[in-house]
Design a protein around this motif. Structure first.
Motif, PDB file in Angstrom:
ATOM      1  N   LEU A 157      28.915  37.491  56.609  1.00 17.06           N
ATOM      2  CA  LEU A 157      30.062  36.552  56.897  1.00 17.06           C
ATOM      3  C   LEU A 157      30.781  36.243  55.579  1.00 17.06           C
ATOM      4  O   LEU A 157      32.041  36.597  55.278  1.00 17.06           O
ATOM      5  CB  LEU A 157      29.735  35.084  57.496  1.00 17.06           C
ATOM      6  CG  LEU A 157      29.695  34.872  59.062  1.00 17.06           C
ATOM      7  CD1 LEU A 157      29.184  33.599  59.264  1.00 17.06           C
ATOM      8  CD2 LEU A 157      30.900  35.487  59.776  1.00 17.06           C
ATOM      9  N   GLU A 158      30.256  36.051  54.721  1.00 12.94           N
ATOM     10  CA  GLU A 158      30.668  35.764  53.154  1.00 12.94           C
ATOM     11  C   GLU A 158      31.311  37.072  52.454  1.00 12.94           C
ATOM     12  O   GLU A 158      32.369  36.823  51.782  1.00 12.94           O
ATOM     13  CB  GLU A 158      29.707  35.150  52.065  1.00 12.94           C
ATOM     14  CG  GLU A 158      29.269  33.711  52.603  1.00 12.94           C
ATOM     15  CD  GLU A 158      28.512  32.903  51.908  1.00 12.94           C
ATOM     16  OE1 GLU A 158      27.647  33.455  50.981  1.00 12.94           O
ATOM     17  OE2 GLU A 158      28.695  31.675  51.762  1.00 12.94           O
ATOM     18  N   GLN A 159      30.813  38.373  52.890  1.00 10.39           N
ATOM     19  CA  GLN A 159      31.272  39.339  52.482  1.00 10.39           C
ATOM     20  C   GLN A 159      32.781  39.566  53.255  1.00 10.39           C
ATOM     21  O   GLN A 159      33.776  40.017  52.477  1.00 10.39           O
ATOM     22  CB  GLN A 159      30.403  40.554  52.823  1.00 10.39           C
ATOM     23  CG  GLN A 159      29.170  40.739  51.889  1.00 10.39           C
ATOM     24  CD  GLN A 159      29.744  41.286  50.745  1.00 10.39           C
ATOM     25  OE1 GLN A 159      30.671  42.294  50.487  1.00 10.39           O
ATOM     26  NE2 GLN A 159      29.296  40.856  49.565  1.00 10.39           N
ATOM     27  N   GLY A 160      32.875  39.394  54.290  1.00  8.84           N
ATOM     28  CA  GLY A 160      33.770  39.314  55.136  1.00  8.84           C
ATOM     29  C   GLY A 160      34.996  38.379  54.615  1.00  8.84           C
ATOM     30  O   GLY A 160      36.250  38.875  54.771  1.00  8.84           O
ATOM     31  N   PHE A 161      34.788  37.221  54.174  1.00 11.81           N
ATOM     32  CA  PHE A 161      35.678  36.367  53.612  1.00 11.81           C
ATOM     33  C   PHE A 161      36.561  36.894  52.716  1.00 11.81           C
ATOM     34  O   PHE A 161      37.599  36.485  52.326  1.00 11.81           O
ATOM     35  CB  PHE A 161      35.165  35.026  53.337  1.00 11.81           C
ATOM     36  CG  PHE A 161      34.396  34.207  54.367  1.00 11.81           C
ATOM     37  CD1 PHE A 161      34.955  34.455  55.621  1.00 11.81           C
ATOM     38  CD2 PHE A 161      33.382  33.485  54.286  1.00 11.81           C
ATOM     39  CE1 PHE A 161      34.090  33.684  56.940  1.00 11.81           C
ATOM     40  CE2 PHE A 161      32.696  32.837  55.363  1.00 11.81           C
ATOM     41  CZ  PHE A 161      33.208  32.818  56.711  1.00 11.81           C
ATOM     42  N   GLY A 162      35.721  37.540  51.767  1.00 14.82           N
ATOM     43  CA  GLY A 162      36.461  38.371  50.723  1.00 14.82           C
ATOM     44  C   GLY A 162      37.227  39.591  50.947  1.00 14.82           C
ATOM     45  O   GLY A 162      38.077  40.091  49.783  1.00 14.82           O
ATOM     46  N   ARG A 163      37.492  40.013  52.113  1.00 17.07           N
ATOM     47  CA  ARG A 163      38.434  41.082  52.573  1.00 17.07           C
ATOM     48  C   ARG A 163      39.646  41.142  52.006  1.00 17.07           C
ATOM     49  O   ARG A 163      40.571  42.039  51.618  1.00 17.07           O
ATOM     50  CB  ARG A 163      38.090  41.637  53.781  1.00 17.07           C
ATOM     51  CG  ARG A 163      36.854  42.035  54.299  1.00 17.07           C
ATOM     52  CD  ARG A 163      36.141  43.133  53.229  1.00 17.07           C
ATOM     53  NE  ARG A 163      35.421  42.357  52.290  1.00 17.07           N
ATOM     54  CZ  ARG A 163      35.003  42.613  51.042  1.00 17.07           C
ATOM     55  NH1 ARG A 163      35.426  43.852  50.741  1.00 17.07           N
ATOM     56  NH2 ARG A 163      34.015  42.098  50.304  1.00 17.07           N
ATOM     57  N   GLY A 164      40.271  39.766  52.271  1.00 20.52           N
ATOM     58  CA  GLY A 164      41.551  39.553  51.930  1.00 20.52           C
ATOM     59  C   GLY A 164      41.798  38.461  51.081  1.00 20.52           C
ATOM     60  O   GLY A 164      43.100  38.472  50.562  1.00 20.52           O
ATOM     61  N   VAL A 165      40.726  38.336  49.868  1.00 23.35           N
ATOM     62  CA  VAL A 165      40.892  37.672  48.799  1.00 23.35           C
ATOM     63  C   VAL A 165      40.634  38.424  47.480  1.00 23.35           C
ATOM     64  O   VAL A 165      39.262  38.328  47.344  1.00 23.35           O
ATOM     65  CB  VAL A 165      40.551  36.107  48.697  1.00 23.35           C
ATOM     66  CG1 VAL A 165      40.605  35.395  47.330  1.00 23.35           C
ATOM     67  CG2 VAL A 165      41.026  35.325  49.961  1.00 23.35           C
ATOM     68  N   ARG A 166      41.380  39.219  46.828  1.00 21.43           N
ATOM     69  CA  ARG A 166      41.096  40.170  45.853  1.00 21.43           C
ATOM     70  C   ARG A 166      41.282  39.943  44.540  1.00 21.43           C
ATOM     71  O   ARG A 166      40.784  40.542  43.690  1.00 21.43           O
ATOM     72  CB  ARG A 166      41.513  41.399  46.267  1.00 21.43           C
ATOM     73  CG  ARG A 166      41.272  41.949  47.539  1.00 21.43           C
ATOM     74  CD  ARG A 166      39.912  41.916  48.107  1.00 21.43           C
ATOM     75  NE  ARG A 166      39.081  42.882  47.461  1.00 21.43           N
ATOM     76  CZ  ARG A 166      37.784  43.014  47.377  1.00 21.43           C
ATOM     77  NH1 ARG A 166      37.111  42.320  48.132  1.00 21.43           N
ATOM     78  NH2 ARG A 166      37.141  44.112  46.722  1.00 21.43           N
ATOM     79  N   PHE A 167      42.122  38.870  44.219  1.00 17.58           N
ATOM     80  CA  PHE A 167      42.415  38.160  42.967  1.00 17.58           C
ATOM     81  C   PHE A 167      42.734  36.813  42.888  1.00 17.58           C
ATOM     82  O   PHE A 167      42.928  36.255  43.786  1.00 17.58           O
ATOM     83  CB  PHE A 167      43.375  39.168  42.287  1.00 17.58           C
ATOM     84  CG  PHE A 167      44.805  39.097  43.129  1.00 17.58           C
ATOM     85  CD1 PHE A 167      45.742  38.133  42.769  1.00 17.58           C
ATOM     86  CD2 PHE A 167      44.995  40.321  44.048  1.00 17.58           C
ATOM     87  CE1 PHE A 167      46.941  38.163  43.820  1.00 17.58           C
ATOM     88  CE2 PHE A 167      46.177  40.244  44.779  1.00 17.58           C
ATOM     89  CZ  PHE A 167      47.101  39.221  44.735  1.00 17.58           C
ATOM     90  N   ASP A 168      42.634  36.262  41.791  1.00 21.24           N
ATOM     91  CA  ASP A 168      42.855  34.659  41.485  1.00 21.24           C
ATOM     92  C   ASP A 168      44.283  34.534  41.970  1.00 21.24           C
ATOM     93  O   ASP A 168      45.111  35.435  41.474  1.00 21.24           O
ATOM     94  CB  ASP A 168      42.605  34.194  40.120  1.00 21.24           C
ATOM     95  CG  ASP A 168      42.691  32.748  39.994  1.00 21.24           C
ATOM     96  OD1 ASP A 168      42.256  32.070  41.172  1.00 21.24           O
ATOM     97  OD2 ASP A 168      42.820  32.375  38.975  1.00 21.24           O
TER      98      ASP A 168
END
Length: 214
Positions: free
Chosen positions: A167-178
């Motif tokens: 799940l936490e891997q999935g949360f990162g698909r659309g947040v790639r930079f600050d």
């Protein structure tokens, strides 16, 4: 505990918690405690979840997003339930070769929605390539796999931990930079028990972002 270190001699390892420097204030993780997608209840839950997806898609009518379906059967069910205005936005795939083409079409689109069971890892949708992410079914490992079944029996909390890691891997698909952002939705009601019994296994970052849907 989950990778066997509990049996290593004391003092030979230590854990490090590196806090994220990203601002996630615009990237909440909404979850629904209704409509569990367990084996016994998924038949009655799939319709309401597909209707929820339709409403979420309307909120992001002019933006791109992804839907992690959990399996190809759920992908097919979503297509069956989707009204024409949603179906026209859905970009699906049925195998690895089709997936690469689907990703290309998704990135060329203006408001496409990439739909499939393998969208949790290895994908980079930065900026406006992905502004919302929906999880139809929690990504628990497949218990029909003998190794998975054995690990579940032998290692306490491993099964829940593996699901949370995905799940936490999935949360990162659309947040790639600050400064990047993506609104996340978990629609599988089984999340209620995962949070209740294993909520401490989520990272502190995730715990701070979890918000129950009304």
């Amino acid at each position: 505990e989950f990778i066997g270190l509990k049996d290593a001699p004391a003092g030979q390892y230590k854990g490090l918690d590196v806090p994220s420097t990203f601002d996630y204030s615009k990237s909440p993780i909404y979850f629904s405690e209704k409509n569990p997608m367990s084996y016994k209840e998924k038949a009655k839950s799939i319709g309401p979840i597909c209707r929820q997806i339709t409403e979420i898609a309307k909120i992001f009518a002019n933006q791109r997003g992804i839907i992690q379906t959990g399996n190809y059967e759920n992908t097919s069910k979503l297509l069956d339930y989707a009204p024409p205005e949603l179906k026209s936005r859905l970009i699906k795939y049925s195998n690895a070769r089709e997936k690469m083409y689907a990703i290309t079409q998704f990135q060329k689109s203006t408001n496409g929605i990439l739909v499939g069971p393998t969208l949790l890892e290895g994908l980079n949708f930065d900026g406006d390539k992905c502004r919302f992410s929906i999880c139809m079914k929690l990504p628990y490992p497949n218990l029909s796999n003998n190794l998975v079944a054995a690990k579940k029996d032998l290692v306490p909390n491993w099964y829940a931990s593996a699901c949370i890691a995905s799940l936490e891997q999935g949360f990162g698909r659309g947040v790639r930079f600050d400064g990047d952002w993506c609104v996340n939705y978990i629609l599988d009601g089984c999340i209620a028990n995962l949070i209740r019994f294993n909520g401490d296994l989520f990272s502190r970052n995730t715990q701070n972002r979890l918000k129950a849907l009304g």
